[in-house]
Each structure stands twice: as C-alpha cells, then as structure tokens.
Design an enzyme around this catalytic site. Structure first.
Site, PDB file in Angstrom:
ATOM      1  N   PRO A   1       0.783  -1.231   0.000  1.00 35.66           N
ATOM      2  CA  PRO A   1       0.000   0.000   0.000  1.00 35.66           C
ATOM      3  C   PRO A   1       0.819   1.288   0.000  1.00 35.66           C
ATOM      4  O   PRO A   1       1.848   1.387   0.657  1.00 35.66           O
ATOM      5  CB  PRO A   1      -0.831  -0.097   1.288  1.00 35.66           C
ATOM      6  CG  PRO A   1      -0.193  -1.166   2.101  1.00 35.66           C
ATOM      7  CD  PRO A   1       0.471  -2.093   1.143  1.00 35.66           C
ATOM      8  N   ASN A   2       0.304   2.232  -0.764  1.00 37.23           N
ATOM      9  CA  ASN A   2       0.804   3.612  -0.866  1.00 37.23           C
ATOM     10  C   ASN A   2       2.080   3.747  -1.695  1.00 37.23           C
ATOM     11  O   ASN A   2       2.525   4.867  -1.960  1.00 37.23           O
ATOM     12  CB  ASN A   2       1.020   4.232   0.534  1.00 37.23           C
ATOM     13  CG  ASN A   2      -0.266   4.246   1.343  1.00 37.23           C
ATOM     14  OD1 ASN A   2      -1.269   4.756   0.871  1.00 37.23           O
ATOM     15  ND2 ASN A   2      -0.268   3.660   2.522  1.00 37.23           N
TER      16      ASN A   2
ATOM     17  N   ARG B   1       4.753  11.065  -2.553  1.00 34.71           N
ATOM     18  CA  ARG B   1       4.527  10.635  -1.174  1.00 34.71           C
ATOM     19  C   ARG B   1       5.776  10.898  -0.322  1.00 34.71           C
ATOM     20  O   ARG B   1       6.824  10.268  -0.552  1.00 34.71           O
ATOM     21  CB  ARG B   1       4.227   9.125  -1.157  1.00 34.71           C
ATOM     22  CG  ARG B   1       4.074   8.565   0.228  1.00 34.71           C
ATOM     23  CD  ARG B   1       4.078   7.039   0.230  1.00 34.71           C
ATOM     24  NE  ARG B   1       3.945   6.551   1.578  1.00 34.71           N
ATOM     25  CZ  ARG B   1       4.211   5.308   1.948  1.00 34.71           C
ATOM     26  NH1 ARG B   1       4.614   4.415   1.061  1.00 34.71           N
ATOM     27  NH2 ARG B   1       4.088   4.951   3.202  1.00 34.71           N
TER      28      ARG B   1
ATOM     29  N   TYR C   1      10.986   8.965   0.991  1.00 35.81           N
ATOM     30  CA  TYR C   1      10.996   7.938  -0.056  1.00 35.81           C
ATOM     31  C   TYR C   1      11.623   8.385  -1.376  1.00 35.81           C
ATOM     32  O   TYR C   1      11.720   7.583  -2.311  1.00 35.81           O
ATOM     33  CB  TYR C   1       9.559   7.450  -0.299  1.00 35.81           C
ATOM     34  CG  TYR C   1       8.944   6.823   0.930  1.00 35.81           C
ATOM     35  CD1 TYR C   1       9.466   5.641   1.466  1.00 35.81           C
ATOM     36  CD2 TYR C   1       7.871   7.415   1.596  1.00 35.81           C
ATOM     37  CE1 TYR C   1       8.923   5.071   2.606  1.00 35.81           C
ATOM     38  CE2 TYR C   1       7.316   6.845   2.740  1.00 35.81           C
ATOM     39  CZ  TYR C   1       7.853   5.678   3.232  1.00 35.81           C
ATOM     40  OH  TYR C   1       7.323   5.102   4.369  1.00 35.81           O
TER      41      TYR C   1
ATOM     42  N   ASN D   1       8.162  -5.600  -1.244  1.00 34.51           N
ATOM     43  CA  ASN D   1       8.083  -4.463  -0.327  1.00 34.51           C
ATOM     44  C   ASN D   1       6.660  -4.470   0.233  1.00 34.51           C
ATOM     45  O   ASN D   1       5.735  -3.979  -0.417  1.00 34.51           O
ATOM     46  CB  ASN D   1       8.385  -3.131  -1.011  1.00 34.51           C
ATOM     47  CG  ASN D   1       8.437  -1.986  -0.003  1.00 34.51           C
ATOM     48  OD1 ASN D   1       7.945  -2.117   1.122  1.00 34.51           O
ATOM     49  ND2 ASN D   1       9.027  -0.869  -0.394  1.00 34.51           N
TER      50      ASN D   1
ATOM     51  N   ALA E   1       3.312  -0.919   4.689  1.00 37.31           N
ATOM     52  CA  ALA E   1       2.829  -0.953   6.080  1.00 37.31           C
ATOM     53  C   ALA E   1       2.425  -2.362   6.522  1.00 37.31           C
ATOM     54  O   ALA E   1       2.460  -2.677   7.715  1.00 37.31           O
ATOM     55  CB  ALA E   1       1.669   0.021   6.260  1.00 37.31           C
TER      56      ALA E   1
ATOM     57  N   GLU F   1      12.881  -9.499   1.166  1.00 39.48           N
ATOM     58  CA  GLU F   1      12.090  -8.344   1.641  1.00 39.48           C
ATOM     59  C   GLU F   1      12.890  -7.077   1.372  1.00 39.48           C
ATOM     60  O   GLU F   1      14.118  -7.059   1.564  1.00 39.48           O
ATOM     61  CB  GLU F   1      11.845  -8.505   3.145  1.00 39.48           C
ATOM     62  CG  GLU F   1      11.072  -7.353   3.773  1.00 39.48           C
ATOM     63  CD  GLU F   1      10.981  -7.485   5.304  1.00 39.48           C
ATOM     64  OE1 GLU F   1      11.428  -8.518   5.851  1.00 39.48           O
ATOM     65  OE2 GLU F   1      10.487  -6.541   5.939  1.00 39.48           O
TER      66      GLU F   1
ATOM     67  N   HIS G   1      12.930  -2.570   1.506  1.00 39.47           N
ATOM     68  CA  HIS G   1      12.340  -1.291   1.909  1.00 39.47           C
ATOM     69  C   HIS G   1      13.184  -0.163   1.351  1.00 39.47           C
ATOM     70  O   HIS G   1      14.420  -0.245   1.352  1.00 39.47           O
ATOM     71  CB  HIS G   1      12.279  -1.165   3.432  1.00 39.47           C
ATOM     72  CG  HIS G   1      11.440  -2.223   4.066  1.00 39.47           C
ATOM     73  ND1 HIS G   1      10.061  -2.168   4.078  1.00 39.47           N
ATOM     74  CD2 HIS G   1      11.779  -3.394   4.665  1.00 39.47           C
ATOM     75  CE1 HIS G   1       9.588  -3.256   4.674  1.00 39.47           C
ATOM     76  NE2 HIS G   1      10.617  -4.021   5.031  1.00 39.47           N
TER      77      HIS G   1
ATOM     78  N   ARG H   1      13.333   4.535  12.099  1.00 39.31           N
ATOM     79  CA  ARG H   1      12.133   5.378  12.084  1.00 39.31           C
ATOM     80  C   ARG H   1      11.265   5.111  13.331  1.00 39.31           C
ATOM     81  O   ARG H   1      11.791   4.707  14.357  1.00 39.31           O
ATOM     82  CB  ARG H   1      11.381   5.141  10.770  1.00 39.31           C
ATOM     83  CG  ARG H   1      12.232   5.509   9.547  1.00 39.31           C
ATOM     84  CD  ARG H   1      11.492   5.270   8.250  1.00 39.31           C
ATOM     85  NE  ARG H   1      10.310   6.105   8.162  1.00 39.31           N
ATOM     86  CZ  ARG H   1       9.317   5.883   7.293  1.00 39.31           C
ATOM     87  NH1 ARG H   1       9.409   4.865   6.440  1.00 39.31           N
ATOM     88  NH2 ARG H   1       8.262   6.678   7.271  1.00 39.31           N
TER      89      ARG H   1
END
Ligand code: DQA
Length: 151
Positions: free
Chosen positions: A14-15, A22, A27, A78, A81, A102, A104, A111
């Site tokens: 998502p996103n 964004r 990012y 990725n 969330a 995985e 990111h 964070r």
C-alpha cells in the site's frame, strides 16, 4: 537447448503507487513507474525477467504470492505498512519455496517504533532496507545469487 530465464515478481504494498509525491523526504522523488522500469532493467542485466506490481489491497498481494508459488517464480517484496502487522501476508510468504527477499526504500529500524517490527523478515531469505531504489537492485542481485546457488 534453450533455457528459460528465471522469473521474479517485484511486489509492492500500500501507498507505494504514490512514490514521487509521497513524503519525498523519506521515499525520494522517483515515481513508481520509474522504479518499476529500473527493476525490469536491473533484472534483465542479471539474466532474469521481472514483473513489477503494486496494490493497496492485502488480498490481491496474497493472491500474487500464491501465483508466484504456483509458477515457482522468485519474489522481491516491499510489503509497505503490511510489513508491521499482516500475519496473513506472512503466512503467504512462509508458503513460498522459491527465493524471497524483503525490501524497503527507507530504513524502518531508524524510524518510528512501530516500524521496528517486521512480521515478514523471519520468513524471508533476507531483508534489504535503507538504500532507496538501490534496495530493489540489491534485492534482485540477492535473488540472482540465490537462484544460482540452487542450480
Ligand atoms: C516502507 C517502510 C514501511 O514502514 C512503510 O509503511 C512503507 C514503505 C519502505 O519501503 O521504506 O509504506 O516499506
């Protein structure tokens, strides 16, 4: 004999379709389409074919993981969330018998506290985080190395 190139799905949660606008300070400025293009090119350079997909929907993402398993394709994921709480996604990842990396863009460990937990990491071969779009290129290299180890 002509050997088929191994296939990798680069799946995004998502996103991530909003990349470019964004939170660019987190990012970066690369759009999702630009990221997708760079993944396809990087995969090609490694002798792989790549399909890059993004969804905001958990069920769709799980369906793509099932498809990867059925096709015996590798996965760069990725989970966005979903990383931090989706046991359904984790169970789908645990089902894979092909390489799973995985990835990111940011470094979740640096964070907010809630991002420090990944429910996916323990069922992935490894995690690459914090290098922006390079995280994906590094993940594709890891996939190529894992596939080479298997053959
Ligand atoms: C992310 C990190 C996650 O914490 C966040 O929810 C995202 C993107 C990353 O690529 O840095 O959506 O997965």
């Amino acid at each position: 004999m002509v050997l088929a190139m191994a296939h990798v799905y680069v799946l995004n949660g998502p996103n991530l379709g909003r990349l470019g606008t964004r939170e660019p300070e987190v990012y970066g400025h690369m759009t999702f389409d630009e990221l997708a293009e760079s993944c396809v090119a990087a995969a090609e350079g490694l002798g792989l074919t790549a399909t890059v997909l993004q969804t905001d929907d958990e069920a769709t993402l799980i369906g793509w993981l099932h498809q990867a398993q059925d096709e015996q394709a590798a996965v760069v994921l990725n989970p966005a969330a979903f990383t931090h709480y989706s046991y359904a996604l984790r169970d789908a990842c645990a089902m894979l018998t092909t390489p799973l990396v995985e990835v990111h863009l940011s470094n979740p460990a640096a964070r907010e506290e809630f991002r420090h937990t990944s429910v996916i990491s323990a069922v992935a071969h490894g995690t690459i985080a914090g290098f922006g779009a390079d995280s994906y290129r590094l993940a594709l290299r890891a996939v190529a190395a894992l596939l080479a180890d298997r053959s």
